[in-house]
Scaffold this active site. Structure first.
Site: not given
Length: 383
Positions: A242-244
């Site tokens: 999700n972060e990337r």
């Protein structure tokens, strides 16, 4: 081509209006202060449903599809300074996804709901002083004592770290070999033994606060474990996806704005009898960067569609983040160069953008870690 609906476009306008009113005018002040007031900004976002767009409505979310997340972070990326977009991204897609997907109903009511309404600021704590991107080498330990975890260790480079009300902490909870010795634990920052050891002074993303945190005999209930003990490493890997992805979306928004602002400047700046934009080298360079950005944008849209279909988007997220970080650095350097002397001045947006851009190649896994992951995903290694 992604099929954005009328509802998606209305949401984009909502986010754009909000960012232009509530973030853009304060950028210089927040940069100078080295922090943005998350406890003031996040409740405003919460009232508009911007902090949990995909999350279950029972826990303050909107139950929307992932394209709303794409739009949110593209629009945040378009607004300087980048540190604010980063801090919001931590709240929406770095500290809370594991809690939403794996946490108990009680844990979500207690911690996720305040995060989606903006009443609480949260952060994710993975990196440590001696481990960097090697997550499997983490040493912060949570030892079970009855119904409590007792936590000792430290975490470094923690975005939102000085403001966070709770932390999604990755800690070692057993001595088992392999990756099954880690757990994710929700740690309220007002728990005795949690301390902001120091606020870090960064090159860029200066409007986001970043801290080193220490944990000394910190007691939290075992019930604060997200999911089952021992599954934290795998949950964090999923959370990194999700972060990337959101880093890609925000970076694309930022690059588009940077190119547009540079073109507008070059149309008004004259040299050798004509506007700078009419110099062939300049126009060709910008055309190539714009083409590469367009390819990256559509790649991130393909990643989003794969995510929506429920496919493993790890490879998409890894490649996207690698290329987004590299292209952002290149675009920031070109925009600064084409502004000439004024571009090198702190009063210019180009200086800040130049300092902010390397963060996309460092946070959430460095370029080298992305290449390491890709070499293993694609079989370019001996074992």
């Amino acid at each position: 081509m992604v099929a954005f609906t009328a509802e998606h476009n209305a949401f984009r306008q909502l986010v754009r209006d909000f960012t232009e009113k509530e973030i853009g005018p304060h950028g210089d002040e927040w940069e100078a202060n080295g922090i943005f007031p998350a406890h003031e900004l996040f409740p405003k976002m919460g009232r508009l449903g911007l902090l949990g767009v995909e999350y279950d409505e029972r826990y303050g979310g909107q139950g929307a599809d992932h394209l709303y997340t794409v739009i949110l972070h593209e629009e945040l990326g378009r607004v300087a300074p980048g540190g604010v977009a980063l801090g919001i991204g931590v709240q929406t897609d770095m500290a809370t996804p594991a809690l939403h997907h794996f946490g108990s109903a009680e844990l979500k009511r207690k911690y996720l709901v305040p995060a989606t309404t903006g009443e609480a600021v949260c952060s994710v704590a993975v990196t440590e002083p001696d481990t960097g991107s090697d997550v499997a080498a983490l040493r912060t330990r949570a030892t079970r004592d009855g119904d409590d975890w007792v936590i000792n260790g430290s975490k470094l480079y923690i975005t939102n770290g000085t403001q966070a009300d709770w932390i999604c902490l990755l800690a070692r909870t057993s001595d088992e070999p392999g990756y099954g010795s880690f757990s994710q634990i929700v740690v309220p920052t007002d728990t005795p033994g949690v301390q902001v050891h120091r606020k870090l002074d960064k090159l860029g993303m200066r409007s986001s606060d970043t801290a080193e945190l220490t944990f000394t005999d910190v007691r939290v209930p075992v019930g604060n474990t997200i999911g089952e003990p021992g599954l934290g490493f795998y949950q964090q890997m999923s959370q990194f996806q999700n972060e990337r992805l959101v880093c890609c979306y925000a970076a694309v928004g930022g690059m588009e704005t940077a190119l547009n602002r540079t073109v507008n400047y070059l149309k008004t700046r004259r040299a050798f009898g004509k506007p700078l934009i009419d110099q062939q080298y300049i126009s060709f360079t910008l055309a190539e960067l714009s083409a590469r950005l367009d390819m990256l944008r559509h790649y991130t849209y393909a990643a989003a569609e794969a995510y929506i279909r429920g496919e493993d988007a790890t490879r998409f997220a890894t490649i996207g983040k690698l290329e987004a970080g590299r292209l952002a650095r290149e675009i920031s350097a070109v925009c600064l160069q084409f502004h000439g002397g004024i571009g090198y001045m702190e009063e210019s947006w180009t200086a800040r953008y130049f300092r902010d851009s390397p963060a996309w190649s460092i946070g959430g896994g460095t370029d080298e870690v992305m290449l390491y992951a890709l070499s293993h995903l694609d079989g370019y290694h001996a074992n």
